[in-house]
Design a protein around this motif. Structure first.
Motif, PDB file in Angstrom:
ATOM      1  N   LEU A   1       0.828  -1.210   0.000  1.00  0.00           N
ATOM      2  CA  LEU A   1       0.000   0.000   0.000  1.00  0.00           C
ATOM      3  C   LEU A   1       0.860   1.257   0.000  1.00  0.00           C
ATOM      4  N   MET A   2       1.922   1.194   0.768  1.00  0.00           N
ATOM      5  CA  MET A   2       2.845   2.334   0.818  1.00  0.00           C
ATOM      6  C   MET A   2       3.431   2.608  -0.572  1.00  0.00           C
ATOM      7  N   ILE A   3       3.822   1.539  -1.261  1.00  0.00           N
ATOM      8  CA  ILE A   3       4.347   1.685  -2.622  1.00  0.00           C
ATOM      9  C   ILE A   3       3.264   2.254  -3.537  1.00  0.00           C
ATOM     10  N   SER A   4       2.042   1.772  -3.336  1.00  0.00           N
ATOM     11  CA  SER A   4       0.948   2.187  -4.197  1.00  0.00           C
ATOM     12  C   SER A   4       0.651   3.685  -4.092  1.00  0.00           C
ATOM     13  N   THR A   5       0.829   4.238  -2.880  1.00  0.00           N
ATOM     14  CA  THR A   5       0.595   5.677  -2.723  1.00  0.00           C
ATOM     15  C   THR A   5       1.713   6.515  -3.336  1.00  0.00           C
ATOM     16  N   LYS A   6       2.851   5.868  -3.589  1.00  0.00           N
ATOM     17  CA  LYS A   6       4.011   6.575  -4.150  1.00  0.00           C
ATOM     18  C   LYS A   6       4.054   6.465  -5.679  1.00  0.00           C
ATOM     19  N   ALA A   7       3.616   5.313  -6.208  1.00  0.00           N
ATOM     20  CA  ALA A   7       3.742   5.056  -7.642  1.00  0.00           C
ATOM     21  C   ALA A   7       2.755   5.887  -8.447  1.00  0.00           C
ATOM     22  N   GLY A   8       3.172   6.230  -9.661  1.00  0.00           N
ATOM     23  CA  GLY A   8       2.305   7.009 -10.532  1.00  0.00           C
ATOM     24  C   GLY A   8       1.487   6.165 -11.479  1.00  0.00           C
ATOM     25  N   SER A   9       1.864   4.892 -11.651  1.00  0.00           N
ATOM     26  CA  SER A   9       1.138   4.006 -12.549  1.00  0.00           C
ATOM     27  C   SER A   9       1.342   2.570 -12.076  1.00  0.00           C
TER      28      SER A   9
ATOM     29  N   PHE B   1       2.509   0.113 -13.820  1.00  0.00           N
ATOM     30  CA  PHE B   1       3.818  -0.353 -14.279  1.00  0.00           C
ATOM     31  C   PHE B   1       4.920   0.125 -13.343  1.00  0.00           C
ATOM     32  N   GLN B   2       4.792   1.359 -12.897  1.00  0.00           N
ATOM     33  CA  GLN B   2       5.793   1.908 -11.970  1.00  0.00           C
ATOM     34  C   GLN B   2       5.735   1.177 -10.621  1.00  0.00           C
ATOM     35  N   ALA B   3       4.525   0.854 -10.195  1.00  0.00           N
ATOM     36  CA  ALA B   3       4.385   0.114  -8.937  1.00  0.00           C
ATOM     37  C   ALA B   3       5.042  -1.256  -9.037  1.00  0.00           C
ATOM     38  N   MET B   4       4.858  -1.922 -10.182  1.00  0.00           N
ATOM     39  CA  MET B   4       5.490  -3.241 -10.368  1.00  0.00           C
ATOM     40  C   MET B   4       7.003  -3.115 -10.354  1.00  0.00           C
ATOM     41  N   GLN B   5       7.506  -2.039 -10.964  1.00  0.00           N
ATOM     42  CA  GLN B   5       8.955  -1.839 -10.956  1.00  0.00           C
ATOM     43  C   GLN B   5       9.483  -1.647  -9.542  1.00  0.00           C
ATOM     44  N   MET B   6       8.734  -0.890  -8.737  1.00  0.00           N
ATOM     45  CA  MET B   6       9.194  -0.610  -7.374  1.00  0.00           C
ATOM     46  C   MET B   6       9.193  -1.857  -6.500  1.00  0.00           C
ATOM     47  N   THR B   7       8.310  -2.816  -6.808  1.00  0.00           N
ATOM     48  CA  THR B   7       8.311  -4.052  -6.012  1.00  0.00           C
ATOM     49  C   THR B   7       9.598  -4.847  -6.199  1.00  0.00           C
ATOM     50  N   VAL B   8      10.246  -4.644  -7.357  1.00  0.00           N
ATOM     51  CA  VAL B   8      11.508  -5.355  -7.597  1.00  0.00           C
ATOM     52  C   VAL B   8      12.555  -4.962  -6.547  1.00  0.00           C
ATOM     53  N   PHE B   9      12.524  -3.700  -6.128  1.00  0.00           N
ATOM     54  CA  PHE B   9      13.493  -3.238  -5.131  1.00  0.00           C
ATOM     55  C   PHE B   9      13.249  -3.884  -3.765  1.00  0.00           C
ATOM     56  N   ILE B  10      12.053  -4.431  -3.573  1.00  0.00           N
ATOM     57  CA  ILE B  10      11.759  -5.141  -2.321  1.00  0.00           C
ATOM     58  C   ILE B  10      12.066  -6.629  -2.467  1.00  0.00           C
TER      59      ILE B  10
END
Length: 362
Positions: free
Chosen positions: A266-274, A276-285
């Motif tokens: 959820l935290m990532i979701s509030t930060k991501a703009g799309s 696709f961007q949210a999926m990319q950010m999950t890679v860092f986790i």
């Protein structure tokens, strides 16, 4: 094919790429991160394993033996014990990975050529078990010319004496699956509503921001429990992976990880703009969670900096809980430090997600 038109498309993609900071970060961070992790943090020959010493002999020879063992770098004494039983209790609670038991008649055993020392190992991690075997190869009788009947140091492995990989892998696999799916599901939850144009409708409803966040999380929590059940049943059926502790504790540990990952998503979701961007950010986790948590490579073999980073990840604490409960029969109460960390992590991430979401509503 017209080169001019082709070049125009290439330029357009490059300009679009320059505006996408997440993709730019992935281009640099992923190769650099993997290089640093595999070259520096990942070590298949763990050193500095937390050890407890039960020296009931308390002679110069026994103390010299302990110093020689520490000098190998394989173990690092963190506690003293009064008996082998206390060593086994420390192993069960996960306080140490190795216990060294030196009996009171250590000197007599050396002279008689009998087994003089026992190294007790938490065998739930097969890599740690292999490292501890090195201690059994140490010579301890250089000053005693007695005929040797048996090895002076023996290794006793608990919880997985057959060294079966599934016993170690399956409990950890629960954490990997829950991390991959739970973070991914909720990381796209808010941005998906925004992309579909539903956000304005949700804002106009009487639903509060906290209710909306909790409502987003609960269905996926049920899915996570279903996934946990499937992995446990298949582990029991296909690989005969034991559950020595309480089944209730197994599910409570799973719920803690599920909620930790969902609130992180959820935290990532509030930060991501799309999406696709949210999926990319999950890679860092996902990448550090799999490599640093102790799932694939031993936690003890990592340098301190990597261990500090691993301590931040929910999966590191979950692996301690699930392996402790399933393989060593420990209770969550005995592993309270990891339970406390995951609980605090959930509260902090949920509060941060709600706070960030409220800013988007303004």
């Amino acid at each position: 094919m017209k080169l001019r038109r082709l070049w125009a498309i290439v330029l357009k993609e490059i300009r679009q790429l320059r505006r996408d900071r997440i993709t730019l970060a992935m281009i640099v961070v992923i190769p650099v991160g993997q290089l640093v992790l595999f070259g520096y943090a990942i070590n298949m020959n763990p050193r500095g394993l937390n050890a407890a010493i039960a020296d009931q002999s308390q002679t110069a020879a026994s103390r010299a033996l302990v110093m020689d063992m520490v000098a190998t770098g394989v173990i690092e004494p963190v506690a003293d014990a009064d008996s082998p039983q206390q060593l086994m209790e420390m192993l069960r609670r996960g306080q140490v990975s190795v216990g060294v038991s030196i009996p009171a008649d250590f000197e007599r055993r050396r002279i008689d050529g009998r087994e003089a020392v026992q190294v007790l190992v938490d065998g739930s991690d097969t890599v740690v078990q292999s490292a501890a075997v090195q201690l059994a190869q140490m010579p301890i009788d250089s000053s005693v010319a007695a005929p040797r009947k048996v090895a002076p140091i023996s290794v006793v492995a608990f919880y997985n004496p057959e060294r079966r990989s599934p016993v170690n892998i399956v409990p950890g696999l629960i954490g990997v699956i829950l991390t991959m799916t739970m973070v991914m599901f909720t990381s796209v939850a808010i941005v998906r509503e925004r992309e579909r144009g539903n956000m304005e409708l949700l804002i106009t409803t009487p639903v509060s921001r906290t209710e909306l966040m909790i409502g987003k999380v609960l269905p996926y929590a049920v899915i996570g429990l279903v996934q946990t059940t499937v992995v446990i049943l298949l582990g029991l059926w296909l690989f005969d992976v034991p559950i020595k502790g309480s089944v209730l504790d197994v599910y409570l540990a799973a719920i803690l990880l599920i909620l930790a990952n969902l609130t992180l998503g959820l935290m990532i979701s509030t930060k991501a703009g799309s999406q696709f961007q949210a999926m990319q950010m999950t890679v860092f986790i996902l990448l550090p969670s799999i490599l640093l948590s102790g799932f694939m490579f031993p936690y003890a073999g990592m340098p301190k900096v990597a261990q500090w980073l691993a301590e931040v990840l929910p999966m590191t604490h979950f692996l301690r809980l699930i392996r402790g409960v399933m393989l060593r029969g420990a209770s969550l109460w005995e592993l309270w430090q990891d339970v406390l960390y995951l609980s605090v992590f959930i509260v902090v991430m949920m509060s941060a997600a709600v706070a960030r979401f409220s800013k988007r509503l303004d």
